[in-house]
Design an enzyme around this catalytic site. Sequence first.
Site, PDB file in Angstrom:
ATOM      1  N   SER A  57       8.732   4.512  54.919  1.00  0.00           N
ATOM      2  CA  SER A  57       7.996   3.765  55.951  1.00  0.00           C
ATOM      3  C   SER A  57       7.407   4.625  57.075  1.00  0.00           C
ATOM      4  O   SER A  57       6.698   4.116  57.921  1.00  0.00           O
ATOM      5  CB  SER A  57       8.896   2.692  56.547  1.00  0.00           C
ATOM      6  N   THR A 104       9.606   1.138  49.867  1.00  0.00           N
ATOM      7  CA  THR A 104      10.071   0.256  50.940  1.00  0.00           C
ATOM      8  C   THR A 104       9.493  -1.142  50.741  1.00  0.00           C
ATOM      9  O   THR A 104       8.536  -1.332  49.990  1.00  0.00           O
ATOM     10  CB  THR A 104       9.564   0.750  52.310  1.00  0.00           C
ATOM     11  N   ASP A 144       8.356 -20.620  58.679  1.00  0.00           N
ATOM     12  CA  ASP A 144       7.431 -19.702  58.001  1.00  0.00           C
ATOM     13  C   ASP A 144       6.136 -20.455  57.759  1.00  0.00           C
ATOM     14  O   ASP A 144       6.018 -21.245  56.823  1.00  0.00           O
ATOM     15  CB  ASP A 144       8.045 -19.218  56.680  1.00  0.00           C
ATOM     16  N   ARG A 162      10.636  -5.421  62.144  1.00  0.00           N
ATOM     17  CA  ARG A 162       9.936  -4.268  62.698  1.00  0.00           C
ATOM     18  C   ARG A 162      10.015  -4.378  64.208  1.00  0.00           C
ATOM     19  O   ARG A 162       9.893  -5.474  64.772  1.00  0.00           O
ATOM     20  CB  ARG A 162       8.460  -4.249  62.258  1.00  0.00           C
ATOM     21  N   ASP A 165      18.098  -3.381  64.893  1.00  0.00           N
ATOM     22  CA  ASP A 165      18.084  -2.272  63.937  1.00  0.00           C
ATOM     23  C   ASP A 165      16.744  -1.540  64.008  1.00  0.00           C
ATOM     24  O   ASP A 165      16.597  -0.452  63.467  1.00  0.00           O
ATOM     25  CB  ASP A 165      18.300  -2.831  62.516  1.00  0.00           C
ATOM     26  N   GLU A 187      10.194   3.049  68.235  1.00  0.00           N
ATOM     27  CA  GLU A 187      10.851   3.850  67.212  1.00  0.00           C
ATOM     28  C   GLU A 187       9.936   5.010  66.782  1.00  0.00           C
ATOM     29  O   GLU A 187       8.729   4.786  66.647  1.00  0.00           O
ATOM     30  CB  GLU A 187      11.099   2.901  66.017  1.00  0.00           C
ATOM     31  N   HIS A 209      17.713   1.700  62.231  1.00  0.00           N
ATOM     32  CA  HIS A 209      16.845   1.258  61.120  1.00  0.00           C
ATOM     33  C   HIS A 209      17.498   1.557  59.765  1.00  0.00           C
ATOM     34  O   HIS A 209      16.917   2.220  58.905  1.00  0.00           O
ATOM     35  CB  HIS A 209      15.464   1.931  61.223  1.00  0.00           C
ATOM     36  N   GLY A 261      18.641  -1.753  55.554  1.00  0.00           N
ATOM     37  CA  GLY A 261      18.439  -1.744  54.095  1.00  0.00           C
ATOM     38  C   GLY A 261      19.061  -0.539  53.415  1.00  0.00           C
ATOM     39  O   GLY A 261      18.884  -0.349  52.210  1.00  0.00           O
ATOM     40  N   TYR A 262      19.783   0.287  54.178  1.00  0.00           N
ATOM     41  CA  TYR A 262      20.272   1.554  53.622  1.00  0.00           C
ATOM     42  C   TYR A 262      21.601   1.406  52.876  1.00  0.00           C
ATOM     43  O   TYR A 262      22.640   1.901  53.320  1.00  0.00           O
ATOM     44  CB  TYR A 262      20.414   2.580  54.743  1.00  0.00           C
TER      45      TYR A 262
HETATM   46  N1  LIG Z   1      15.469  -2.830  58.812  1.00  0.00           N
HETATM   47  C1  LIG Z   1      15.296  -2.520  57.541  1.00  0.00           C
HETATM   48  O1  LIG Z   1      15.949  -1.628  57.028  1.00  0.00           O
HETATM   49  C2  LIG Z   1      14.323  -3.283  56.722  1.00  0.00           C
HETATM   50  C3  LIG Z   1      14.478  -3.270  55.326  1.00  0.00           C
HETATM   51  C4  LIG Z   1      13.581  -3.990  54.572  1.00  0.00           C
HETATM   52  C5  LIG Z   1      12.540  -4.688  55.178  1.00  0.00           C
HETATM   53  N2  LIG Z   1      12.403  -4.669  56.520  1.00  0.00           N
HETATM   54  C6  LIG Z   1      11.342  -5.461  57.183  1.00  0.00           C
HETATM   55  O2  LIG Z   1      11.582  -6.823  56.922  1.00  0.00           O
HETATM   56  C7  LIG Z   1      10.341  -7.484  56.703  1.00  0.00           C
HETATM   57  C8  LIG Z   1      10.558  -8.724  55.854  1.00  0.00           C
HETATM   58  O3  LIG Z   1      10.941  -8.371  54.557  1.00  0.00           O
HETATM   59  P1  LIG Z   1      10.836  -9.394  53.334  1.00  0.00           P
HETATM   60  O4  LIG Z   1      11.266  -8.665  52.132  1.00  0.00           O
HETATM   61  O5  LIG Z   1      11.524 -10.655  53.651  1.00  0.00           O
HETATM   62  O6  LIG Z   1       9.271  -9.613  53.291  1.00  0.00           O
HETATM   63  P2  LIG Z   1       8.501 -10.806  52.578  1.00  0.00           P
HETATM   64  O7  LIG Z   1       7.081 -10.388  52.532  1.00  0.00           O
HETATM   65  O8  LIG Z   1       9.171 -11.179  51.311  1.00  0.00           O
HETATM   66  O9  LIG Z   1       8.659 -12.024  53.604  1.00  0.00           O
HETATM   67  C9  LIG Z   1       8.066 -12.054  54.862  1.00  0.00           C
HETATM   68  C10 LIG Z   1       7.817 -13.525  55.209  1.00  0.00           C
HETATM   69  O10 LIG Z   1       7.362 -13.592  56.557  1.00  0.00           O
HETATM   70  C11 LIG Z   1       6.431 -14.679  56.614  1.00  0.00           C
HETATM   71  N3  LIG Z   1       5.612 -14.577  57.818  1.00  0.00           N
HETATM   72  C12 LIG Z   1       4.486 -13.849  58.037  1.00  0.00           C
HETATM   73  N4  LIG Z   1       4.026 -14.066  59.288  1.00  0.00           N
HETATM   74  C13 LIG Z   1       4.880 -14.954  59.872  1.00  0.00           C
HETATM   75  C14 LIG Z   1       4.952 -15.543  61.162  1.00  0.00           C
HETATM   76  N5  LIG Z   1       4.041 -15.295  62.105  1.00  0.00           N
HETATM   77  N6  LIG Z   1       5.974 -16.388  61.410  1.00  0.00           N
HETATM   78  C15 LIG Z   1       6.925 -16.662  60.473  1.00  0.00           C
HETATM   79  N7  LIG Z   1       6.883 -16.157  59.222  1.00  0.00           N
HETATM   80  C16 LIG Z   1       5.888 -15.288  58.937  1.00  0.00           C
HETATM   81  C17 LIG Z   1       5.635 -14.548  55.316  1.00  0.00           C
HETATM   82  O11 LIG Z   1       5.009 -15.762  54.986  1.00  0.00           O
HETATM   83  C18 LIG Z   1       6.736 -14.172  54.334  1.00  0.00           C
HETATM   84  O12 LIG Z   1       7.265 -15.292  53.667  1.00  0.00           O
HETATM   85  C19 LIG Z   1       9.489  -6.384  56.026  1.00  0.00           C
HETATM   86  O13 LIG Z   1       8.112  -6.618  56.158  1.00  0.00           O
HETATM   87  C20 LIG Z   1       9.943  -5.139  56.709  1.00  0.00           C
HETATM   88  O14 LIG Z   1       9.104  -4.931  57.814  1.00  0.00           O
HETATM   89  C21 LIG Z   1      13.282  -3.983  57.300  1.00  0.00           C
HETATM   90  O1  LIG Z   2      10.594  -1.901  54.884  1.00  0.00           O
HETATM   91  C1  LIG Z   2      11.598  -1.378  54.438  1.00  0.00           C
HETATM   92  O2  LIG Z   2      11.890  -1.417  53.215  1.00  0.00           O
HETATM   93  C2  LIG Z   2      12.574  -0.701  55.359  1.00  0.00           C
HETATM   94  O3  LIG Z   2      12.193  -0.777  56.657  1.00  0.00           O
HETATM   95  C3  LIG Z   2      12.981   0.647  54.880  1.00  0.00           C
HETATM   96  O4  LIG Z   2      14.343   0.596  54.578  1.00  0.00           O
HETATM   97  C4  LIG Z   2      12.782   1.738  55.845  1.00  0.00           C
HETATM   98  O5  LIG Z   2      12.217   2.825  55.195  1.00  0.00           O
HETATM   99  P1  LIG Z   2      12.386   4.304  55.765  1.00  0.00           P
HETATM  100  O6  LIG Z   2      12.206   4.157  57.204  1.00  0.00           O
HETATM  101  O7  LIG Z   2      13.671   4.751  55.301  1.00  0.00           O
HETATM  102  O8  LIG Z   2      11.282   5.142  55.315  1.00  0.00           O
END
Ligand SMILES: NC(=O)c1ccc[n+]([C@@H]2O[C@H](COP(=O)([O-])OP(=O)(O)OC[C@H]3O[C@@H](n4cnc5c(N)ncnc54)[C@H](O)[C@@H]3O)[C@@H](O)[C@H]2O)c1
Ligand SMILES: O=C(O)[C@H](O)[C@H](O)COP(=O)(O)O
Length: 386
Positions: free
Chosen positions: A84, A106, A184, A246, A269, A274, A291, A294-295
């Site tokens: 990312s 990611t 959503d 995010r 997280d 960041e 962050h 997901g690790y």
């Molecule tokens: N912290 C981490 O380690 C980590 C790990 C994985 C993902 N993430 C983050 O988590 C986010 C979500 O992941 P996911 O797999 O569920 O994604 P996803 O695409 O499956 O789901 C995201 C959902 O958000 C909805 N959405 C979009 N705009 C919206 C709004 N304004 N209000 C409400 N809902 C809205 C979309 O319709 C969708 O259903 C990723 O985009 C990524 O940024 C973080």
């Molecule tokens: O979107 C994702 O999948 C996560 O935020 C992901 O775990 C972060 O990726 P990285 O910062 O390790 O590159």
Amino acid sequence: MSNVNKASIPTAQALDAWSNQSSETPNSLTIIADSNIASLDDFFNAQTLGQEIYQTVTVIKVAGRDIDAQLLAKAQPDVLLVRSVTPVNASLLADNDSVRFVGSATIGTDHIDQDYLIQRNIRFANAAGCSKHSVAQYVLTAILTLRPKYWQQPSTLGIIGLGNIGSTLAQYAHDLGWQVLGYDPLLPESSINNASFEQVITQSDAISLHVPLTQQDDSDYPTWHLIDQAALAAMPADTLLINSARGPVIDAAALTSDIAETKRQVALDVFEHEPQVFAPLLNQLALATPHIAGYTLEGKLRGTQMVYDALCEQLALAPTQSMHQLLPLNTYLWSELKAHPERLIRFYDIRQDDKDLRAKLSDGQVSGADFDKLRREYRLRREWQR
Ligand SMILES: NC(=O)c1ccc[n+]([C@@H]2O[C@H](COP(=O)([O-])OP(=O)(O)OC[C@H]3O[C@@H](n4cnc5c(N)ncnc54)[C@H](O)[C@@H]3O)[C@@H](O)[C@H]2O)c1
Ligand SMILES: O=C(O)[C@H](O)[C@H](O)COP(=O)(O)O
């Protein structure tokens, strides 16, 4: 035809050595990859990609933030694999005409200019859903660490964004007998997509954010500063707020003032600025982690597997590597944890991650270098089996 893995070169400095030997071998495949991608060597080598087509597979491993236009212009790779922290856009690729495939191991894609990749006819794949259980388990751990009474006492969990992670979290919430209020606007109404934004904000005991980061240009429902001063003012002071989506989904300045006034419990997280984290916010958080939601071993390997499978499809090769061959036995059972809540710390000691981040605080901030180091050296957790 012999398949030779021409070595995985560990740093960008090794690029010079590699380019001197590289003689534009026909049927060679060159990959530049973020060195933080799990099990790169196991997935991307001449055995797993060669298969009589590519005689040489070279993987140049570089820290994600060091992948730049100069490197891409010089190495002229066929494939770029990122996580990312590498923005993939015209600035990165303008001087390169070799890349045919970009993979991000990611879920989030806010660092990728997908329109530009389409224009350039470069195929893109990410790893949708790869760590959905890991992130959901992170959120449960945060809630149950801060509010252990929720193991027994029915509570209301607000979920904003009901895609892969939000809907998975809802399943765990139902397992615990919690009520889910979900919002959503991009999905049809359902048993979990059952509330307005205002209802989630005003009626939940805990709120967890699971939206992508989007701006006004990308979406009718942009998420940049979705949680702003007005949303925080409408949220009862005893509502726990968790962000593992995010950083910029929450206005950090508004949050800092809100916590100072309400003493709200907040677990983050991800951070607006960041990889830097500033003391005035950090010192007021109930939990803070770098962050790593997901690790887990499973979450990271699944991310690698997904981009490997997509690359194989692009190259018209049958995938031969599977993450299941690489995973040690997993004994973490959700059913065991539910029966023995006191074992949570053994399943995931989130306070240790919090402590490690705070220990890096110096001169009013955690520096980007320290934040990245914590992530690079993170001891991957195991995903609980549900
Ligand atoms: N912290 C981490 O380690 C980590 C790990 C994985 C993902 N993430 C983050 O988590 C986010 C979500 O992941 P996911 O797999 O569920 O994604 P996803 O695409 O499956 O789901 C995201 C959902 O958000 C909805 N959405 C979009 N705009 C919206 C709004 N304004 N209000 C409400 N809902 C809205 C979309 O319709 C969708 O259903 C990723 O985009 C990524 O940024 C973080
Ligand atoms: O979107 C994702 O999948 C996560 O935020 C992901 O775990 C972060 O990726 P990285 O910062 O390790 O590159």
